[in-house]
Design an enzyme around this catalytic site. Structure first.
Site, PDB file in Angstrom:
ATOM      1  N   SER A   1      -6.485   5.654   5.247  1.00  0.00           N
ATOM      2  CA  SER A   1      -6.578   4.960   3.954  1.00  0.00           C
ATOM      3  C   SER A   1      -6.943   3.489   4.183  1.00  0.00           C
ATOM      4  O   SER A   1      -7.741   2.908   3.442  1.00  0.00           O
ATOM      5  CB  SER A   1      -5.233   5.002   3.213  1.00  0.00           C
TER       6      SER A   1
ATOM      7  N   LYS B   1       4.910   2.014  -3.294  1.00  0.00           N
ATOM      8  CA  LYS B   1       4.950   3.429  -3.708  1.00  0.00           C
ATOM      9  C   LYS B   1       5.023   3.495  -5.217  1.00  0.00           C
ATOM     10  O   LYS B   1       5.622   2.624  -5.863  1.00  0.00           O
ATOM     11  CB  LYS B   1       6.192   4.124  -3.126  1.00  0.00           C
TER      12      LYS B   1
ATOM     13  N   LYS C   1       0.843  -1.202   0.000  1.00  0.00           N
ATOM     14  CA  LYS C   1       0.000   0.000   0.000  1.00  0.00           C
ATOM     15  C   LYS C   1       0.866   1.235   0.000  1.00  0.00           C
ATOM     16  O   LYS C   1       1.852   1.313   0.732  1.00  0.00           O
ATOM     17  CB  LYS C   1      -0.865  -0.025   1.281  1.00  0.00           C
TER      18      LYS C   1
END
Ligand code: NAD
Length: 428
Positions: free
Chosen positions: A362, A120, A84
């Site tokens: 998130s 990322k 993530k």
């Protein structure tokens, strides 16, 4: 970069001052693993992402020409769960930076005990010089290029520097077309109407504010009337300034890319918020500004770097007046400066803990998407506070137990999570 064959050793603080971002991240990972008693093999597993995809894709510009853009997606480690992390749109994006940022995300998720590893992404571009339609085509083309390796159970992107909920909406739409089903959990940081979470917009700043409360309790500092300086007045900095202002603290300094404002009596944050533009610029409206450099060294109790990297270095660290620093920005303090501040008794809450409110909410967004049931803003904020208070206490206790600064302690906590998962899986 390190040679795979040579025996790694932790570099000294002076040596690390000029290291690139990936090498200095690897240095802290190595130090954390050594403190935990892991051997060389675990370091070899965690020092680099398991997967890095480089993509090149054409985008039609408004004038009819075609430009070929370069993008990356790094997946550091999926021992704990899917990876993530955000997608950065910036001209300075490069592979090593994206790799380092994916490692930081793993550490952040580990500290908060989220069921994720770090990822990322980035595109080498300058969205400030592109039209709305060009940015839409760029966002969609990037998703087509990386679609094979991302997904709600594989790797979940989010906004980062110069990307926002509109980019996320286009990317979600493109992915839904490719996969032939609506997958809101593919990406987070979406607009509310597309499955975004309440509280996501201010979550990073809210997390910073919670860390400030915890740090103030440790330092026995009364927040009411305490003096706060916030460098940067964008998403993270402006919400944080507002939270501190509303809590009764005195926000004596703020800044943007063009300068800084300082008033020992306290600034009127509501007024500055009204007058700032969408890029977080407000100081251009004033004559009596000072420089960012002067601001960092001005009188205050609490300093929050919320702008860009490498702001506190071995050059200015000794002159910082604050007794508490909470990093909202990624990488604002160098390793050598961290040591100087620690030695003079400053409590520095590192970025991997300080700005983790964003990835925590998130995660809440992804959970809500997966269950199709949406929470109130109060529920989101309460759960965020629970995780962050627990994270702070764990990192602080680890710093005391190992007699190390809060940055190394945060890495020890975050790395342990991944290393244990990798060991259970039999990878090392
Ligand atoms: P932003 O673009 O909304 O705002 C950045 C602010 O910093 C602006 O006020 C800008 O004028 C100022 N700035 C830019 N260059 C500067 C310079 N050289 N000196 C002083 N000020 C400068 O960005 P943001 O989302 O608020 O992010 C700020 C930092 O926080 C970044 O390091 C980012 O990676 C980190 N961060 C943000 C989030 C988030 O959810 N927004 C989450 C985690 C980390």
């Amino acid at each position: 970069m390190r040679n795979e064959q040579s025996e790694p050793s932790v570099r000294t603080d002076v040596e690390t001052e000029n290291l690139d971002v990936l090498s200095s991240t690897q240095n802290v990972i190595l130090e954390a693993l050594q403190k935990l008693g892991y051997d060389e093999q675990m370091y070899q597993l965690l020092k680099d992402p398991l997967r890095v995809l480089m993509v090149r894709f054409p985008v039609r510009m408004d004038d009819g020409s075609v430009r070929v853009y370069t993008g990356y997606r790094a997946q550091h480690n999926n021992a704990v769960g899917p990876t993530k992390g955000g997608i950065r749109l910036h001209p300075n994006v490069d592979e090593d930076e994206i790799k380092a940022l994916s490692i930081w995300m793993s550490v952040k998720c580990g500290i908060a005990n989220l069921p994720y590893g770090g990822g990322k992404g980035g595109i080498v571009c300058d969205p400030r010089e592109m039209s709305f339609a060009e940015i839409e085509r760029l966002s969609r083309a990037y998703v087509r290029a990386i679609s094979q390796i991302v997904g709600p159970t594989k790797d979940i992107p989010a906004p980062d520097v110069f990307s926002n909920s509109q980019n996320m909406a286009w990317m979600l739409d493109e992915y839904s077309h490719l996969r032939q089903f609506d997958s809101p959990g593919f990406i987070t940081g979406k607009p509310l109407v597309l499955g975004g979470s309440k509280g996501r917009e201010s979550s990073t700043a809210r997390g910073v504010a919670i860390c400030i409360e915890q740090a103030a309790a440790v330092k026995k500092l009364d927040l009411a009337g305490s003096k706060v300086i916030v460098q940067g007045f964008g998403n993270a900095g402006s919400y944080l300034a507002k939270f501190m202002f509303d809590s009764g603290a005195k926000v004596v300094g703020i800044s943007d890319a063009y300068g800084a404002l300082y008033d020992e009596k306290g600034l009127d944050i509501d007024d500055l918020l009204e007058r700032r533009d969408s890029f977080g610029t407000v100081t251009k409206l004033f004559k009596n500004t000072i420089s960012n450099k002067q601001l960092l060294e001005s009188e205050c109790d609490i300093l929050v770097p919320a702008a860009v990297e490498n702001q506190i270095t071995q050059e200015n660290a000794a002159r910082i007046k604050a007794s508490i620093i909470v990093e909202a920005a990624n990488g604002p303090t160098t390793t050598a400066a961290t040591k100087i501040l620690h030695d003079k008794g400053v409590l520095l809450v590192p970025d991997v803990l300080g700005n983790s409110g964003g990835v925590i909410v998130s995660y809440f967004e992804w959970v809500q998407n997966n269950q199709g049931l949406y929470w109130t803003e109060d529920e989101v904020n309460r759960k965020l506070a629970e995780i962050l208070k627990r994270s702070f206490k764990t990192v602080y206790a680890t710093a005391n137990r190992f007699k190390v600064d809060m940055r190394l302690a945060a890495y020890i906590v975050g790395v342990r999570h991944m290393a244990e998962a990798a060991r259970w899986r039999g990878w090392v």
